[in-house]
Design an enzyme around this catalytic site. Structure first.
Site, PDB file in Angstrom:
ATOM      1  N   ARG A 243      54.614  40.377  25.411  1.00 14.02           N
ATOM      2  CA  ARG A 243      53.188  40.096  25.668  1.00 14.02           C
ATOM      3  C   ARG A 243      52.286  41.330  25.771  1.00 14.02           C
ATOM      4  NH1 ARG A 243      55.846  38.816  30.460  1.00 14.02           N
ATOM      5  NH2 ARG A 243      55.441  40.232  32.204  1.00 14.02           N
TER       6      ARG A 243
ATOM      7  N   GLN B 122      41.555  38.060  32.616  1.00 14.05           N
ATOM      8  CA  GLN B 122      42.444  36.968  32.983  1.00 14.05           C
ATOM      9  C   GLN B 122      41.756  36.175  34.084  1.00 14.05           C
ATOM     10  OE1 GLN B 122      46.219  36.380  31.839  1.00 14.05           O
ATOM     11  NE2 GLN B 122      44.611  36.757  30.345  1.00 14.05           N
TER      12      GLN B 122
ATOM     13  N   GLU C 214      54.378  46.071  31.131  1.00 10.04           N
ATOM     14  CA  GLU C 214      53.265  45.185  30.786  1.00 10.04           C
ATOM     15  C   GLU C 214      52.071  46.002  30.292  1.00 10.04           C
ATOM     16  OE1 GLU C 214      53.811  41.487  33.875  1.00 10.04           O
ATOM     17  OE2 GLU C 214      52.599  43.123  34.642  1.00 10.04           O
TER      18      GLU C 214
ATOM     19  N   TRP D 272      46.191  32.691  41.176  1.00 15.12           N
ATOM     20  CA  TRP D 272      46.574  32.657  39.758  1.00 15.12           C
ATOM     21  C   TRP D 272      46.882  31.216  39.334  1.00 15.12           C
ATOM     22  CZ3 TRP D 272      50.391  31.392  36.309  1.00 15.12           C
ATOM     23  CH2 TRP D 272      50.376  32.064  35.070  1.00 15.12           C
TER      24      TRP D 272
ATOM     25  N   ASN E 127      42.534  38.473  37.135  1.00 15.20           N
ATOM     26  CA  ASN E 127      43.419  39.648  37.093  1.00 15.20           C
ATOM     27  C   ASN E 127      43.073  40.522  35.900  1.00 15.20           C
ATOM     28  OD1 ASN E 127      45.260  37.137  36.450  1.00 15.20           O
ATOM     29  ND2 ASN E 127      46.448  38.741  35.519  1.00 15.20           N
ATOM     30  N   ASP E 128      43.999  40.888  35.056  1.00 11.16           N
ATOM     31  CA  ASP E 128      43.813  41.976  34.085  1.00 11.16           C
ATOM     32  C   ASP E 128      42.491  41.956  33.288  1.00 11.16           C
ATOM     33  OD1 ASP E 128      46.467  41.642  34.747  1.00 11.16           O
ATOM     34  OD2 ASP E 128      47.198  41.600  32.701  1.00 11.16           O
TER      35      ASP E 128
ATOM     36  N   TRP F  61      39.648  33.115  40.593  1.00  6.88           N
ATOM     37  CA  TRP F  61      40.679  34.141  40.405  1.00  6.88           C
ATOM     38  C   TRP F  61      40.481  34.996  39.157  1.00  6.88           C
ATOM     39  CZ3 TRP F  61      44.614  36.593  42.629  1.00  6.88           C
ATOM     40  CH2 TRP F  61      45.495  37.300  41.798  1.00  6.88           C
TER      41      TRP F  61
ATOM     42  N   SER G 119      47.134  38.180  28.571  1.00  8.64           N
ATOM     43  CA  SER G 119      46.367  39.387  28.256  1.00  8.64           C
ATOM     44  C   SER G 119      46.415  39.780  26.786  1.00  8.64           C
ATOM     45  CB  SER G 119      46.848  40.546  29.126  1.00  8.64           C
ATOM     46  OG  SER G 119      46.357  40.360  30.430  1.00  8.64           O
TER      47      SER G 119
HETATM   48  C1  FRU Z   1      49.777  41.678  34.211  1.00  9.83           C
HETATM   49  C2  FRU Z   1      50.161  40.315  33.654  1.00  9.83           C
HETATM   50  C3  FRU Z   1      50.341  40.381  32.165  1.00  9.83           C
HETATM   51  C4  FRU Z   1      50.077  38.959  31.735  1.00  9.83           C
HETATM   52  C5  FRU Z   1      49.010  38.529  32.700  1.00  9.83           C
HETATM   53  C6  FRU Z   1      49.083  37.084  33.080  1.00  9.83           C
HETATM   54  O1  FRU Z   1      49.119  41.640  35.419  1.00  9.83           O
HETATM   55  O2  FRU Z   1      51.344  39.870  34.292  1.00  9.83           O
HETATM   56  O3  FRU Z   1      51.577  40.873  31.757  1.00  9.83           O
HETATM   57  O4  FRU Z   1      49.651  38.873  30.404  1.00  9.83           O
HETATM   58  O5  FRU Z   1      49.146  39.342  33.853  1.00  9.83           O
HETATM   59  O6  FRU Z   1      47.956  36.702  33.810  1.00  9.83           O
END
Ligand code: FRU
Length: 507
Positions: free
Chosen positions: A162, A47, A214, A55, A30-31, A28, A88
């Site tokens: 965050r 991430q 975010e 996730w 993400n960001d 997985w 992040s």
């Molecule tokens: C955005 C988010 C951020 C957080 C991260 C967690 O996609 O929700 O706000 O830091 O992903 O994985």
């Protein structure tokens, strides 16, 4: 050894595997995080949950690129510890060693990330996010967490606290950080990256608040000889076509806080497709370039997309700028020029051509293609026109322009698998045109599982992913008489059309 193992494990040839875009070898993502240029390398952290394709407890994965096109996968950079998961954040090159983490010979890379204390959250506390530091003295290959973390504790007990983006603040001659706090962003400054003082906040009544704020970023760009500051704020949900998306503000930053040039109710979107989220820019990019990368997915369905071994990819790196338009100063973005290195065979080159009927393009059966099209609207009676991707199964993806509505559209409803989520292919995604030129420009980049549109010199961007059950091997142009009659053709006048096959970045 570990690097070899990671590379060997990733063939990058699975169904739907992006061939032009960064995706993790497995599991997985993400960001994008910690994007910083140093010693000839563009670092991309992200991430990452290394144990599943959904996730989970967040780490920072790591890859580097020397050309913004090809990527080398590196071992995980940051893992959760007793203070929490690693959410992040960003990284900077601390050239003056203001942090004291460096040595006489070694300049530190310093990362600031958000700690997320899962136990605290489960226990119903609201102070489970706070900011921590880590540094590296070996080009990001290994990281040491600061022993006095957290450096920005959550004393006000704010649930959403965050996504720290560090930047050098020339006005204060200090470091600054911008991060998201629920419905606004905050600015803090520091002489040493360790002790932080709040200088301002922005946004409680600006832009859209349809979802939580975010992943902000703040940076200067010049337009017409002036410096303007751009503030990116990702929002989930509440995007223009549903789910996650990134809004931006244009204004001024006095070193302490941001002031919006536009009325607070105005909303500007960085990308109006559904698959560009949480994007930020590289710190310290050479020659003052402002290079952006986003996560090419959407929280509406990211964890359900039908890829087996890994989940998610990043957008192409994009160069950001500002342009004066009839509607005011707008963000413009285009794929970085380095992307042109991927061009292979040119399969289309024509000028002043009137398309009367659908036309199949000689793309050699490859789904990887780049098109640069210029259409004269005054000579184009078609109401809807564009490019269709199809395969032997008849699955079809369409992208183009609706001259009646004056909107770009991207339609993935019949583009293959969409059964994995009710939120994936609800309706065509559309975006209003910003400029009013008689010439319409479409710059398109197709990968195995994505489309990126940069229209009218990057004043409009749309990014959408799709999952055909077989690759889209055929490309064609189409023009339609009316938006409701898909089978009645009408002509389109191309002043120019150029297209290339693209080479895989992994071969
Ligand atoms: C955005 C988010 C951020 C957080 C991260 C967690 O996609 O929700 O706000 O830091 O992903 O994985």
């Amino acid at each position: 050894m570990l690097i070899l193992t990671l590379k060997a494990a990733a063939q990058y040839d699975e169904p739907h595997r992006p061939q032009l875009h960064f995706s993790p070898p497995a599991n997985w993502m993400n960001d994008p995080n910690g994007m910083v240029y140093a010693d000839g390398e563009y670092h991309l952290f992200y991430q990452y949950y290394p144990n599943a394709t959904v996730w989970g407890p967040m780490h920072w994965g790591h890859a580097v690129s020397r050309d913004l096109v090809h990527w080398e996968n590196l071992p995980v950079a940051l893992a959760p510890d007793k203070l929490g998961l690693i959410f992040s954040g960003s990284a900077v090159l601390d050239a003056r060693n203001s942090s004291g983490f460096g040595t006489a010979k070694k300049t530190p890379l310093v990362a600031m990330f958000t700690y997320h204390d899962m136990d605290g959250e489960k226990a119903g506390r609201t102070d489970f996010q706070y900011q921590g530091l880590a540094y590296s003295l070996d080009k990001g290959r290994s990281w040491t967490k600061y022993d006095k973390n957290p450096v920005i504790p959550n004393t006000e007990k704010l649930k959403d606290f965050r996504d720290t983006k560090l930047f050098w603040n020339e006005a204060l001659k200090q470091w600054s950080v911008v991060f998201a706090v629920g419905d606004h962003v905050r600015f803090y400054s520091s002489p040493d990256l360790k002790s932080w003082t709040k200088t301002g906040e922005f946004g409680k009544s600006d832009g859209t608040h349809a979802g939580v704020w975010e992943c902000p970023d703040l940076f200067p760009l010049t337009v017409g000889g002036r410096t303007k500051w751009v503030l990116l704020v990702s929002i989930n949900p509440g995007g223009p076509n549903g789910g996650s998306a990134t809004q931006y503000f244009v204004g001024d930053f006095d070193g302490k806080t941001f002031r919006n040039d536009n009325p607070p109710q105005n909303i500007f979107w960085l990308d109006q497709g559904r698959d560009d989220y949480a994007g930020v820019t590289w710190s310290n990019a050479p020659r003052g370039r402002r290079i952006f990368l986003g996560w090419m997915s959407n929280w509406d369905y990211a964890q359900q997309v039908p890829t087996a071994k890994w989940r998610s990819a990043m957008t192409l790196p994009r160069e950001l700028g500002l342009a004066e338009t009839a509607e005011g100063v707008r963000l413009v973005q285009n794929p970085v020029r380095e992307t042109q290195a991927l061009r292979g065979r040119k399969f289309l080159s024509m000028k002043n051509y009137r398309l009367e009927n659908e036309m199949n393009l000689d793309n050699g059966g490859s789904p990887l293609a780049e098109l640069e099209l210029e259409i004269d609207l005054a000579k184009t009676p078609a109401t809807k026109f564009g490019v269709a991707l199809t395969n032997a199964k008849g699955e079809t993806y369409r992208v183009g322009y609706d001259a009646e509505a004056k909107r770009f559209f991207s339609d993935r409803r019949k583009a293959g698998r969409n059964d994995f989520s009710d939120l994936f292919a609800v309706k065509p995604h559309t975006a209003p045109r910003v400029v009013t030129d008689q010439t319409l420009r479409l710059h398109l980049i197709f990968d195995t599982a994505s489309m990126e549109l940069f229209a009218d010199d990057g004043t409009v961007a749309m990014t959408d992913i799709f999952f055909p059950t077989e690759d889209f091997t055929r490309l064609k142009f189409f023009g339609l008489k009316s938006a409701s009659q898909w089978n009645v053709p009408e002509s389109v006048f191309f002043t120019q059309a150029n297209a290339w096959n693209l080479k895989s970045i992994w071969r």
